[in-house]
Design a protein around this motif. Structure first.
Motif, PDB file in Angstrom:
ATOM      1  N   ARG A  96       4.866 -10.255  -6.090  1.00 47.01           N
ATOM      2  CA  ARG A  96       3.513 -10.088  -6.614  1.00 47.01           C
ATOM      3  C   ARG A  96       2.897 -11.441  -6.976  1.00 47.01           C
ATOM      4  O   ARG A  96       1.694 -11.659  -6.792  1.00 47.01           O
ATOM      5  N   ARG A 135      -3.485  -5.557  -5.010  1.00 44.11           N
ATOM      6  CA  ARG A 135      -4.365  -6.707  -5.212  1.00 44.11           C
ATOM      7  C   ARG A 135      -5.528  -6.341  -6.128  1.00 44.11           C
ATOM      8  O   ARG A 135      -5.885  -7.105  -7.036  1.00 44.11           O
ATOM      9  N   GLU A 136      -6.108  -5.158  -5.902  1.00 42.29           N
ATOM     10  CA  GLU A 136      -7.210  -4.733  -6.766  1.00 42.29           C
ATOM     11  C   GLU A 136      -6.736  -4.541  -8.203  1.00 42.29           C
ATOM     12  O   GLU A 136      -7.447  -4.890  -9.153  1.00 42.29           O
ATOM     13  N   GLN A 159      -2.618 -16.486   0.942  1.00 35.96           N
ATOM     14  CA  GLN A 159      -3.884 -16.361   1.669  1.00 35.96           C
ATOM     15  C   GLN A 159      -3.878 -17.230   2.924  1.00 35.96           C
ATOM     16  O   GLN A 159      -4.377 -16.820   3.980  1.00 35.96           O
ATOM     17  N   GLU A 177       1.706 -12.915  -3.762  1.00 38.71           N
ATOM     18  CA  GLU A 177       0.464 -12.315  -3.279  1.00 38.71           C
ATOM     19  C   GLU A 177      -0.770 -12.914  -3.951  1.00 38.71           C
ATOM     20  O   GLU A 177      -1.857 -12.918  -3.373  1.00 38.71           O
ATOM     21  N   LYS A 178      -0.617 -13.410  -5.184  1.00 41.90           N
ATOM     22  CA  LYS A 178      -1.747 -13.973  -5.905  1.00 41.90           C
ATOM     23  C   LYS A 178      -1.975 -15.450  -5.599  1.00 41.90           C
ATOM     24  O   LYS A 178      -2.930 -16.040  -6.082  1.00 41.90           O
ATOM     25  N   HIS A 232      -0.956  -3.047  -0.181  1.00 44.33           N
ATOM     26  CA  HIS A 232      -1.300  -4.419  -0.577  1.00 44.33           C
ATOM     27  C   HIS A 232      -2.704  -4.477  -1.182  1.00 44.33           C
ATOM     28  O   HIS A 232      -2.921  -5.153  -2.196  1.00 44.33           O
ATOM     29  N   LYS A 233      -3.651  -3.765  -0.576  1.00 44.42           N
ATOM     30  CA  LYS A 233      -5.017  -3.770  -1.097  1.00 44.42           C
ATOM     31  C   LYS A 233      -5.068  -3.160  -2.491  1.00 44.42           C
ATOM     32  O   LYS A 233      -5.741  -3.682  -3.390  1.00 44.42           O
TER      33      LYS A 233
END
Length: 458
Positions: free
Chosen positions: A306, A60-61, A315, A309-310, A56-57
């Motif tokens: 995806r 995300r990056e 969050q 996730e954004k 996930h990290k």
């Protein structure tokens, strides 16, 4: 013989002690085996959790890097466009000055005279409300309420050269454009305004709708309202603590000048037999089909997980703000502590089928809402000339106007019905929460063994 009997009696306690010792030894060995197995399960879970977090990290990056690059590219294009326009203005000024000097002609203001008869007729108090609703997708009372709320944000002052366009006409141009999807050339003729003026009005009113109306009409349910929403979803599906249905649809766009591959929509291209590009619109709906959360503008090549996730919703879920409630999503989303999705593996059991059937009932709420959204605002059905960086504000305005119509119970014309094609963008693999798997299994088991279980799959 008596001695033999006594010897046998003496040996019995010894045998009993040996048996007890063996049983205790087996219990100790069993407990040690259980402990080792539990440690192994904990180790596997930690490895899976670490792998999920690292993946996930990394993703995300990558997405943040892509977004930063996209912003930089757009900034460069805007700078180039500004320089080009500046050179064009300087050239035009120089040419005008030369002509004025040579011919000694006195400058005067010239404005093309256009007919506004159609709008003046619509704006008359005697104009039939049925016709007004057909043209603007809402009653005159709702339209007037929107104009009143947006008045301070969109009103302009008269100048010495011309009178300012009234607030009602500004809002009408925007709503008509979104409702019909007409080209700006036709909108210009209908309202008696210039093409560039109509385009500017649409963007200004959409920006005002996002600034003024979005915080009021697109809200996560309050604690008092949340309980009622959960009860309504439970009556629909039998699943407790459901607060919303989530779906991601795609909005067609013209091929962008940069990062074309990011916006390429493979699924639409295969279905339409024509190269297609899109951006995403993710929404969470309540039981009435009104948006409670939106995430707009990510490239169309991104899968549903995806895009999730954004979003700010993800969050909030990661921070524990959605603990104790469920949002129901389709097969393109991961199974999370707050996100409930259907079973997708092969060879489903009756329990799985019963659960998937009830999840489908909840998702019908979201798909129906998106159908009304695209039906009311036909601007969303076809590609548009609006710049990519300006399009999210227009899509947000459509979502707000949808909620306004739903809240004020504006009727929906069946002739405007729009069928939502299966837009799910499925990834190759989906992350999932190991802790949620047994919880979903328990929900599915309860659905099968109570009155809420369906029989469609039988």
């Amino acid at each position: 013989m008596p001695e033999i009997r006594m010897g046998t009696m003496v040996n019995r306690p010894v045998l009993a002690k040996s048996t007890v010792f063996k049983i205790l030894l087996l219990l100790v060995l069993y407990e040690e085996q259980q402990r080792q197995e539990q440690e192994e399960l904990d180790r596997i879970y930690r490895l899976e959790r670490e792998s999920f977090e690292d993946d996930h990290k990394r993703r995300r990056e990558d997405l943040l890097s892509h977004y930063r690059q996209l912003q930089e590219d757009y900034a460069d294009l805007d700078e180039i466009e500004r320089c080009r326009l500046k050179r064009a203005r300087l050239s035009a000024t120089a040419l005008g000055a030369a002509v004025s000097t040579q011919q000694s002609v006195q400058r005067r203001l010239w404005v093309k005279n256009r007919s506004q008869a159609w709008w003046e007729r619509c704006n008359q108090p005697g104009f039939p409300d049925e016709d007004f609703h057909r043209d603007f997708r809402m009653s005159r009372a709702t339209f007037d309420r929107i104009c009143e709320e947006l008045g301070a944000a969109v009103a302009k002052e008269d100048t010495m050269l011309r009178q300012a366009i009234p607030v009602k006409q500004r809002v009408a141009v925007c709503i008509w454009r979104l409702a019909t999807g007409e080209p700006l050339r036709l909108v210009s003729k209908r309202f008696g305004l210039g093409i560039s003026t109509c385009h500017k009005l649409v963007l200004e009113v959409c920006a005002a709708i996002n600034d003024v109306l979005l915080p009021k009409y697109v809200q996560w349910p309050s604690k008092e309202r949340l309980q009622g929403v959960m009860e309504e979803f439970k009556r629909l599906s039998g699943i407790s603590n459901v607060v919303g249905a989530m779906y991601t649809t795609h909005i067609p766009i013209i091929a962008p000048k940069i990062n074309v591959a990011a916006y390429f929509n493979k699924r639409h291209t295969e279905r339409n037999q024509k190269t297609s590009y899109s951006i995403t619109l993710q929404g969470v709906m309540d039981i009435n089909g009104a948006f409670t959360d939106v995430c707009i503008g990510w490239p169309g090549s991104m899968s549903d997980d995806r895009v999730l996730e954004k979003s700010a919703l993800y969050q909030r879920g990661a921070c524990g703000s959605l603990a104790g409630v469920w949002i129901v999503g389709g097969p393109g989303y991961p199974l999370l502590d707050w996100l409930l999705v259907p079973y997708v593996q092969h060879n489903l059991t009756w329990t799985h089928h019963a659960f998937n059937e009830k999840v489908a009932d909840v998702l019908k709420v979201a798909r129906g809402a998106f159908g009304r959204l695209k039906g009311r605002w036909r601007f969303l059905q076809r590609r548009t000339e609006v710049k990519l960086q300006e399009l999210p504000a227009v899509l947000g305005a459509c979502c707000v106007l949808h909620n306004v119509c739903e809240q004020h119970r504006e009727g929906f014309d069946p002739d405007l019905a729009y069928e939502i094609v299966d837009d799910e963008m499925l990834p190759e693999t989906l992350p999932w929460s190991p802790n949620t798997v047994p919880i979903r299994d328990a929900i599915a088991h309860n659905l099968l063994h109570n009155v809420h279980a369906g029989t469609v799959f039988l």
